[in-house]
Design a protein around this motif. Structure first.
Motif, PDB file in Angstrom:
ATOM      1  N   TYR A 176       0.822  -1.208   0.000  1.00  0.00           N
ATOM      2  CA  TYR A 176       0.000   0.000   0.000  1.00  0.00           C
ATOM      3  C   TYR A 176       0.860   1.264   0.000  1.00  0.00           C
ATOM      4  CZ  TYR A 176      -4.130  -2.869   0.730  1.00  0.00           C
ATOM      5  OH  TYR A 176      -5.145  -3.782   0.571  1.00  0.00           O
ATOM      6  N   ARG A 177       1.990   1.243   0.674  1.00  0.00           N
ATOM      7  CA  ARG A 177       2.848   2.431   0.672  1.00  0.00           C
ATOM      8  C   ARG A 177       3.471   2.633  -0.714  1.00  0.00           C
ATOM      9  NH1 ARG A 177       2.225   4.724   5.127  1.00  0.00           N
ATOM     10  NH2 ARG A 177       2.137   3.625   7.134  1.00  0.00           N
ATOM     11  N   ASN A 178       3.836   1.555  -1.377  1.00  0.00           N
ATOM     12  CA  ASN A 178       4.372   1.684  -2.733  1.00  0.00           C
ATOM     13  C   ASN A 178       3.308   2.199  -3.699  1.00  0.00           C
ATOM     14  OD1 ASN A 178       6.930   0.820  -2.037  1.00  0.00           O
ATOM     15  ND2 ASN A 178       6.560  -1.312  -2.574  1.00  0.00           N
ATOM     16  N   LEU A 179       2.077   1.700  -3.553  1.00  0.00           N
ATOM     17  CA  LEU A 179       0.986   2.197  -4.394  1.00  0.00           C
ATOM     18  C   LEU A 179       0.725   3.676  -4.106  1.00  0.00           C
ATOM     19  CD1 LEU A 179      -1.546  -0.782  -4.226  1.00  0.00           C
ATOM     20  CD2 LEU A 179      -0.347   0.022  -6.265  1.00  0.00           C
ATOM     21  N   ALA A 180       0.760   4.050  -2.823  1.00  0.00           N
ATOM     22  CA  ALA A 180       0.515   5.446  -2.454  1.00  0.00           C
ATOM     23  C   ALA A 180       1.569   6.375  -3.037  1.00  0.00           C
ATOM     24  CB  ALA A 180       0.478   5.577  -0.935  1.00  0.00           C
ATOM     25  N   ALA A 181       2.804   5.878  -3.123  1.00  0.00           N
ATOM     26  CA  ALA A 181       3.885   6.716  -3.664  1.00  0.00           C
ATOM     27  C   ALA A 181       3.661   7.062  -5.130  1.00  0.00           C
ATOM     28  CB  ALA A 181       5.225   6.005  -3.495  1.00  0.00           C
ATOM     29  N   ARG A 182       2.847   6.288  -5.830  1.00  0.00           N
ATOM     30  CA  ARG A 182       2.572   6.528  -7.245  1.00  0.00           C
ATOM     31  C   ARG A 182       1.220   7.213  -7.449  1.00  0.00           C
ATOM     32  NH1 ARG A 182       6.182   3.709 -10.322  1.00  0.00           N
ATOM     33  NH2 ARG A 182       4.869   4.001 -12.166  1.00  0.00           N
ATOM     34  N   ARG A 183       0.588   7.633  -6.360  1.00  0.00           N
ATOM     35  CA  ARG A 183      -0.693   8.321  -6.436  1.00  0.00           C
ATOM     36  C   ARG A 183      -0.561   9.710  -5.833  1.00  0.00           C
ATOM     37  NH1 ARG A 183      -1.678   3.881  -8.584  1.00  0.00           N
ATOM     38  NH2 ARG A 183      -3.739   2.939  -8.791  1.00  0.00           N
ATOM     39  N   SER A 184      -1.649  10.451  -5.864  1.00  0.00           N
ATOM     40  CA  SER A 184      -1.674  11.769  -5.247  1.00  0.00           C
ATOM     41  C   SER A 184      -3.076  12.026  -4.716  1.00  0.00           C
ATOM     42  CB  SER A 184      -1.291  12.856  -6.263  1.00  0.00           C
ATOM     43  OG  SER A 184      -2.205  12.864  -7.357  1.00  0.00           O
ATOM     44  N   GLY A 185      -3.197  13.066  -3.882  1.00  0.00           N
ATOM     45  CA  GLY A 185      -4.506  13.484  -3.414  1.00  0.00           C
ATOM     46  C   GLY A 185      -5.202  12.442  -2.561  1.00  0.00           C
ATOM     47  N   GLU A 186      -6.502  12.293  -2.790  1.00  0.00           N
ATOM     48  CA  GLU A 186      -7.333  11.426  -1.965  1.00  0.00           C
ATOM     49  C   GLU A 186      -6.929   9.963  -2.075  1.00  0.00           C
ATOM     50  OE1 GLU A 186     -10.499  10.759   0.762  1.00  0.00           O
ATOM     51  OE2 GLU A 186      -9.362  12.525   0.147  1.00  0.00           O
ATOM     52  N   GLU A 187      -6.597   9.493  -3.270  1.00  0.00           N
ATOM     53  CA  GLU A 187      -6.201   8.092  -3.437  1.00  0.00           C
ATOM     54  C   GLU A 187      -4.950   7.799  -2.620  1.00  0.00           C
ATOM     55  OE1 GLU A 187      -5.873   6.559  -7.334  1.00  0.00           O
ATOM     56  OE2 GLU A 187      -7.905   7.104  -7.939  1.00  0.00           O
ATOM     57  N   GLN A 188      -4.002   8.722  -2.629  1.00  0.00           N
ATOM     58  CA  GLN A 188      -2.783   8.526  -1.856  1.00  0.00           C
ATOM     59  C   GLN A 188      -3.082   8.442  -0.367  1.00  0.00           C
ATOM     60  OE1 GLN A 188       0.267  11.761  -1.203  1.00  0.00           O
ATOM     61  NE2 GLN A 188       1.480  10.445  -2.552  1.00  0.00           N
ATOM     62  N   ALA A 189      -3.963   9.316   0.128  1.00  0.00           N
ATOM     63  CA  ALA A 189      -4.326   9.296   1.550  1.00  0.00           C
ATOM     64  C   ALA A 189      -5.018   7.993   1.927  1.00  0.00           C
ATOM     65  CB  ALA A 189      -5.225  10.492   1.869  1.00  0.00           C
ATOM     66  N   ILE A 190      -5.889   7.502   1.064  1.00  0.00           N
ATOM     67  CA  ILE A 190      -6.596   6.250   1.334  1.00  0.00           C
ATOM     68  C   ILE A 190      -5.615   5.087   1.418  1.00  0.00           C
ATOM     69  CG2 ILE A 190      -8.217   4.574   0.350  1.00  0.00           C
ATOM     70  CD1 ILE A 190      -9.751   6.990  -0.808  1.00  0.00           C
ATOM     71  N   LEU A 191      -4.688   5.020   0.482  1.00  0.00           N
ATOM     72  CA  LEU A 191      -3.718   3.927   0.462  1.00  0.00           C
ATOM     73  C   LEU A 191      -2.793   3.977   1.675  1.00  0.00           C
ATOM     74  CD1 LEU A 191      -2.963   4.035  -3.353  1.00  0.00           C
ATOM     75  CD2 LEU A 191      -3.950   2.092  -2.135  1.00  0.00           C
ATOM     76  N   ARG A 192      -2.422   5.166   2.092  1.00  0.00           N
ATOM     77  CA  ARG A 192      -1.597   5.275   3.296  1.00  0.00           C
ATOM     78  C   ARG A 192      -2.359   4.825   4.536  1.00  0.00           C
ATOM     79  NH1 ARG A 192       1.301  11.158   2.094  1.00  0.00           N
ATOM     80  NH2 ARG A 192       3.004  10.334   0.781  1.00  0.00           N
ATOM     81  N   SER A 193      -3.658   5.108   4.586  1.00  0.00           N
ATOM     82  CA  SER A 193      -4.470   4.646   5.710  1.00  0.00           C
ATOM     83  C   SER A 193      -4.559   3.123   5.738  1.00  0.00           C
ATOM     84  CB  SER A 193      -5.872   5.258   5.628  1.00  0.00           C
ATOM     85  OG  SER A 193      -5.821   6.668   5.770  1.00  0.00           O
ATOM     86  N   LEU A 194      -4.656   2.519   4.557  1.00  0.00           N
ATOM     87  CA  LEU A 194      -4.660   1.053   4.488  1.00  0.00           C
ATOM     88  C   LEU A 194      -3.332   0.495   4.980  1.00  0.00           C
ATOM     89  CD1 LEU A 194      -6.413   0.463   1.037  1.00  0.00           C
ATOM     90  CD2 LEU A 194      -7.381   0.056   3.298  1.00  0.00           C
ATOM     91  N   ALA A 195      -2.232   1.150   4.619  1.00  0.00           N
ATOM     92  CA  ALA A 195      -0.915   0.709   5.092  1.00  0.00           C
ATOM     93  C   ALA A 195      -0.827   0.804   6.611  1.00  0.00           C
ATOM     94  CB  ALA A 195       0.185   1.547   4.434  1.00  0.00           C
TER      95      ALA A 195
END
Length: 368
Positions: free
Chosen positions: A39-58
């Motif tokens: 999830y942190r690797n996915l978040a690093a390739r996103r921005s905005g709301e999607e990035q925040a959601i993925l970091r919360s999952l991590a």
């Protein structure tokens, strides 16, 4: 969510776990750490709301890892790597971060073992179920963006594989020589690819035009301040869109009472549905390229000079493998079982080819 309070027995009050249980806990700990990395690797390739959601999952996965660390205590030992699937997903997430990776993560979340693991808390099991739905929603955004061209690509590849294999087998069954089969296969490739490309372009363009005809005009809002408040024609718009008379009237009244002019930037035509359909040119090119790629496979053995029977056997095997792969890819992207989707595609494709071959034998014998 956090693990259930008191769900894990304090280390000083519990019996020493068996070696088998320690191994299982260590495996769970390693897998949770890998999932957090995904999830942190996915978040690093996103921005905005999607990035925040993925970091919360991590963060949630790291809380789950803390649960296993608490259970293990001094038995946690050195840091271990997760299972092979999780490590592959970590690598894919770091280098791609595409909807394909999200689809794989969605499937991994759906196979969480916590529902049957008595050492996992009920909250952890519930978390994993929610994670699957969160990832499904994130993947849906990507699926919507690629659905138009993806549909054309899958349809084109499958049609190229099945139709040209059927053509090659049918002509062979009719008694044609190898060079005639090759010529027929190449002709089928070119004719089919051009036909598919043209058909997809016309189809998608027509669909976009139908959607555009149903989209509200960008300047419709300018009529609102001039409407007769007593007659309130605006309510008819909402009723035409499916709202009840009461709800339509209430919404129209609220809009008239609190009307605010829109910015010029808000006049842009909403194109979410158009994105799902895709562009005519993109669909045409995808369909052409993938049909040609699929249709080339049954012809390859003849291009390399194999005799008729060996060429047919090799062509059938190559097409079978390609059908399995395309079906599996569709299954993965849709969150379904890849093997089942692959076998379904294989059965349908080879079934159609077998029928064509039998018809070729029948007509060959009749005309001969």
């Amino acid at each position: 969510m956090v693990p259930d309070a008191g769900s894990a027995t304090p280390p000083e009050n519990r019996q020493a776990p068996s070696p088998a249980k320690v191994r299982r806990w260590r495996r769970r700990l390693a897998d949770e750490r890998e999932e957090a990395r995904i999830y942190r690797n996915l978040a690093a390739r996103r921005s905005g709301e999607e990035q925040a959601i993925l970091r919360s999952l991590a963060d949630a996965e790291e809380r789950h890892a803390a649960h296993w660390e608490t259970l293990l205590g001094a038995d946690a030992g050195r840091r271990r790597r997760g299972n092979v699937r999780a490590r592959i997903l970590v690598w894919l997430a770091r280098h791609f971060g595409s909807v394909f990776v999200l689809a794989l993560v969605q499937r991994a979340e759906s196979q969480s073992p916590y529902g049957a693991d008595t050492d996992a808390t009920a909250t952890m099991a519930a978390d994993e179920q929610v994670h699957e739905e969160v990832v499904r929603a994130l993947a849906e955004r990507g699926r919507s963006r690629i659905s138009g061209s993806f549909r054309a690509a899958v349809f084109g590849a499958n049609d190229g594989l099945v139709s040209n294999l059927s053509l090659v087998l049918g002509v062979s069954g009719g008694g044609a020589e190898a060079h005639t089969v090759l010529l027929s296969g190449v002709a089928g490739l070119l004719a089919g690819a051009l036909s598919m490309g043209a058909g997809e372009y016309v189809s998608v363009r027509s669909q976009r035009e139908l959607l555009a005809a149903s989209t509200p005009t960008a300047t419709a809002h300018t009529a609102v301040p001039h409407l007769d408040v007593n007659a309130n024609e605006l309510a008819l718009v909402y009723r035409a869109r499916g709202m009840s008379e009461t709800d339509a009237q209430q919404r129209a009244d609220a809009l008239l009472q609190n009307y605010q002019p829109l910015d010029e930037t808000d006049d842009a035509e909403p194109d979410g549905a158009h994105d799902v359909v895709g562009t005519g040119l993109g669909a045409a090119l995808s369909s052409f390229a993938f049909f040609a790629s699929g249709a080339l496979i049954p012809v390859l053995p003849f291009l390399f000079g194999l005799d008729k029977v060996p060429a047919l056997v090799v062509a059938t095997i190559l097409v079978a493998v390609a059908l399995l792969l395309t079906g599996a890819v569709v299954g993965l992207l849709s969150g379904g079982p890849p093997l089942r989707r692959g076998l379904r595609q294989l059965t349908i494709g080879l079934g159609a080819a077998a029928i064509t071959y039998l018809l070729g034998l029948l007509f060959g014998a009749t005309l001969g």
